[in-house]
Design a protein around this motif. Structure first.
Motif, PDB file in Angstrom:
ATOM      1  N   MET A  41      -8.188  18.152   2.317  1.00 22.13           N
ATOM      2  CA  MET A  41      -7.320  16.990   2.241  1.00 22.13           C
ATOM      3  C   MET A  41      -7.490  16.172   3.511  1.00 22.13           C
ATOM      4  SD  MET A  41      -3.841  18.614   0.695  1.00 22.13           S
ATOM      5  CE  MET A  41      -3.843  19.890   1.919  1.00 22.13           C
ATOM      6  N   SER A  42      -7.965  14.981   3.332  1.00 23.19           N
ATOM      7  CA  SER A  42      -8.190  14.098   4.462  1.00 23.19           C
ATOM      8  C   SER A  42      -7.684  12.708   4.116  1.00 23.19           C
ATOM      9  CB  SER A  42      -9.686  14.051   4.792  1.00 23.19           C
ATOM     10  OG  SER A  42      -9.985  12.930   5.599  1.00 23.19           O
ATOM     11  N   ALA A  43      -6.803  12.183   4.962  1.00 24.44           N
ATOM     12  CA  ALA A  43      -6.292  10.829   4.753  1.00 24.44           C
ATOM     13  C   ALA A  43      -7.440   9.826   4.801  1.00 24.44           C
ATOM     14  CB  ALA A  43      -5.230  10.494   5.809  1.00 24.44           C
ATOM     15  N   GLY A  44      -8.366  10.017   5.720  1.00 27.86           N
ATOM     16  CA  GLY A  44      -9.501   9.112   5.852  1.00 27.86           C
ATOM     17  C   GLY A  44     -10.381   9.121   4.619  1.00 27.86           C
ATOM     18  N   ALA A  45     -10.618  10.300   4.063  1.00 29.53           N
ATOM     19  CA  ALA A  45     -11.448  10.396   2.864  1.00 29.53           C
ATOM     20  C   ALA A  45     -10.765   9.702   1.691  1.00 29.53           C
ATOM     21  CB  ALA A  45     -11.733  11.858   2.519  1.00 29.53           C
ATOM     22  N   LEU A  46      -9.452   9.864   1.571  1.00 29.50           N
ATOM     23  CA  LEU A  46      -8.739   9.200   0.485  1.00 29.50           C
ATOM     24  C   LEU A  46      -8.736   7.694   0.686  1.00 29.50           C
ATOM     25  CD1 LEU A  46      -7.157   9.158  -2.100  1.00 29.50           C
ATOM     26  CD2 LEU A  46      -5.081   9.697  -0.786  1.00 29.50           C
ATOM     27  N   GLU A  47      -8.561   7.255   1.918  1.00 30.45           N
ATOM     28  CA  GLU A  47      -8.601   5.816   2.202  1.00 30.45           C
ATOM     29  C   GLU A  47      -9.944   5.221   1.781  1.00 30.45           C
ATOM     30  OE1 GLU A  47      -8.063   3.216   6.194  1.00 30.45           O
ATOM     31  OE2 GLU A  47      -6.536   4.762   5.843  1.00 30.45           O
ATOM     32  N   GLU A  48     -11.028   5.919   2.075  1.00 36.01           N
ATOM     33  CA  GLU A  48     -12.361   5.449   1.688  1.00 36.01           C
ATOM     34  C   GLU A  48     -12.527   5.459   0.166  1.00 36.01           C
ATOM     35  OE1 GLU A  48     -14.725   3.989   3.585  1.00 36.01           O
ATOM     36  OE2 GLU A  48     -13.164   4.075   5.106  1.00 36.01           O
ATOM     37  N   ALA A  49     -12.030   6.501  -0.488  1.00 36.31           N
ATOM     38  CA  ALA A  49     -12.123   6.576  -1.945  1.00 36.31           C
ATOM     39  C   ALA A  49     -11.336   5.436  -2.593  1.00 36.31           C
ATOM     40  CB  ALA A  49     -11.606   7.926  -2.435  1.00 36.31           C
ATOM     41  N   LEU A  50     -10.171   5.124  -2.048  1.00 37.14           N
ATOM     42  CA  LEU A  50      -9.369   4.029  -2.585  1.00 37.14           C
ATOM     43  C   LEU A  50     -10.052   2.682  -2.352  1.00 37.14           C
ATOM     44  CD1 LEU A  50      -5.772   5.214  -1.619  1.00 37.14           C
ATOM     45  CD2 LEU A  50      -6.863   5.295  -3.881  1.00 37.14           C
ATOM     46  N   LYS A  51     -10.670   2.519  -1.181  1.00 32.48           N
ATOM     47  CA  LYS A  51     -11.410   1.274  -0.913  1.00 32.48           C
ATOM     48  C   LYS A  51     -12.507   1.078  -1.941  1.00 32.48           C
ATOM     49  CE  LYS A  51     -10.794   0.845   4.061  1.00 32.48           C
ATOM     50  NZ  LYS A  51     -11.448   0.936   5.372  1.00 32.48           N
ATOM     51  N   ALA A  52     -13.181   2.159  -2.322  1.00 33.29           N
ATOM     52  CA  ALA A  52     -14.231   2.067  -3.334  1.00 33.29           C
ATOM     53  C   ALA A  52     -13.655   1.614  -4.677  1.00 33.29           C
ATOM     54  CB  ALA A  52     -14.935   3.415  -3.487  1.00 33.29           C
ATOM     55  N   LEU A  53     -12.359   1.876  -4.886  1.00 36.10           N
ATOM     56  CA  LEU A  53     -11.678   1.442  -6.105  1.00 36.10           C
ATOM     57  C   LEU A  53     -11.040   0.059  -5.937  1.00 36.10           C
ATOM     58  CD1 LEU A  53      -9.886   4.819  -6.916  1.00 36.10           C
ATOM     59  CD2 LEU A  53     -11.828   3.820  -8.147  1.00 36.10           C
ATOM     60  N   ARG A  54     -11.287  -0.564  -4.789  1.00 35.31           N
ATOM     61  CA  ARG A  54     -10.732  -1.881  -4.457  1.00 35.31           C
ATOM     62  C   ARG A  54      -9.217  -1.831  -4.279  1.00 35.31           C
ATOM     63  NH1 ARG A  54     -14.134  -6.380  -7.536  1.00 35.31           N
ATOM     64  NH2 ARG A  54     -13.300  -7.562  -5.817  1.00 35.31           N
ATOM     65  N   ILE A  55      -8.748  -0.702  -3.731  1.00 40.87           N
ATOM     66  CA  ILE A  55      -7.341  -0.520  -3.384  1.00 40.87           C
ATOM     67  C   ILE A  55      -7.309  -0.352  -1.873  1.00 40.87           C
ATOM     68  CG2 ILE A  55      -5.314   0.946  -3.637  1.00 40.87           C
ATOM     69  CD1 ILE A  55      -6.429   1.736  -6.418  1.00 40.87           C
ATOM     70  N   HIS A  56      -6.731  -1.331  -1.198  1.00 39.45           N
ATOM     71  CA  HIS A  56      -6.787  -1.358   0.257  1.00 39.45           C
ATOM     72  C   HIS A  56      -5.431  -1.071   0.885  1.00 39.45           C
ATOM     73  CE1 HIS A  56     -10.847  -2.899  -0.017  1.00 39.45           C
ATOM     74  NE2 HIS A  56     -10.410  -3.678  -0.986  1.00 39.45           N
ATOM     75  N   GLY A  57      -5.479  -0.353   1.979  1.00 36.08           N
ATOM     76  CA  GLY A  57      -4.289  -0.019   2.740  1.00 36.08           C
ATOM     77  C   GLY A  57      -4.592   1.173   3.631  1.00 36.08           C
ATOM     78  N   GLU A  58      -3.617   1.535   4.401  1.00 38.51           N
ATOM     79  CA  GLU A  58      -3.744   2.700   5.280  1.00 38.51           C
ATOM     80  C   GLU A  58      -3.172   3.920   4.570  1.00 38.51           C
ATOM     81  OE1 GLU A  58      -1.968   4.375   9.519  1.00 38.51           O
ATOM     82  OE2 GLU A  58      -1.452   2.367   8.852  1.00 38.51           O
ATOM     83  N   VAL A  59      -3.844   5.048   4.681  1.00 35.86           N
ATOM     84  CA  VAL A  59      -3.359   6.287   4.081  1.00 35.86           C
ATOM     85  C   VAL A  59      -2.900   7.221   5.196  1.00 35.86           C
ATOM     86  CG1 VAL A  59      -3.962   8.327   2.735  1.00 35.86           C
ATOM     87  CG2 VAL A  59      -4.832   6.084   2.060  1.00 35.86           C
ATOM     88  N   VAL A  60      -1.698   7.744   5.028  1.00 40.91           N
ATOM     89  CA  VAL A  60      -1.139   8.727   5.943  1.00 40.91           C
ATOM     90  C   VAL A  60      -0.864   9.978   5.114  1.00 40.91           C
ATOM     91  CG1 VAL A  60       0.782   9.258   7.494  1.00 40.91           C
ATOM     92  CG2 VAL A  60      -0.089   6.919   7.344  1.00 40.91           C
ATOM     93  N   ALA A  61      -1.257  11.132   5.636  1.00 42.84           N
ATOM     94  CA  ALA A  61      -1.049  12.384   4.906  1.00 42.84           C
ATOM     95  C   ALA A  61       0.064  13.198   5.544  1.00 42.84           C
ATOM     96  CB  ALA A  61      -2.342  13.193   4.888  1.00 42.84           C
ATOM     97  N   HIS A  62       0.875  13.778   4.686  1.00 39.58           N
ATOM     98  CA  HIS A  62       1.942  14.700   5.082  1.00 39.58           C
ATOM     99  C   HIS A  62       1.775  15.939   4.215  1.00 39.58           C
ATOM    100  CE1 HIS A  62       3.982  11.526   7.345  1.00 39.58           C
ATOM    101  NE2 HIS A  62       3.749  10.745   6.313  1.00 39.58           N
TER     102      HIS A  62
END
Length: 73
Positions: free
Chosen positions: A1-22
């Motif tokens: 589980m990586s916030a950065g990896a999810l942020e990149e995956a979302l960018k590839a889907l054209r969903i932009h924003g910052e991801v924070v993991a808890h």
């Protein structure tokens, strides 16, 4: 589980924003909630989060974001 990896995956889907993991909860912080209006976009975002080991994907709007109203909702 990586916030950065999810942020990149979302960018590839054209969903932009910052991801924070808890732990297993990911929070997408975005000023553009309209990018999640389409059910397919939300489903794709959830699938990406699940594939990376997250159980939940929440969306948070910064204090200066426009209204959380989704057009057509």
């Amino acid at each position: 589980m990586s916030a950065g990896a999810l942020e990149e995956a979302l960018k590839a889907l054209r969903i932009h924003g910052e991801v924070v993991a808890h732990g297993r909860v990911a929070v997408l912080i975005t000023s553009h909630p309209e990018q999640l209006v389409e059910p397919s976009a939300r489903e794709s975002a959830l699938l990406a989060a699940g594939a990376l080991g997250f159980r939940t994907l929440a969306v948070e709007l910064p204090g200066d974001a426009p209204s959380a109203h989704f057009p057509g909702a």
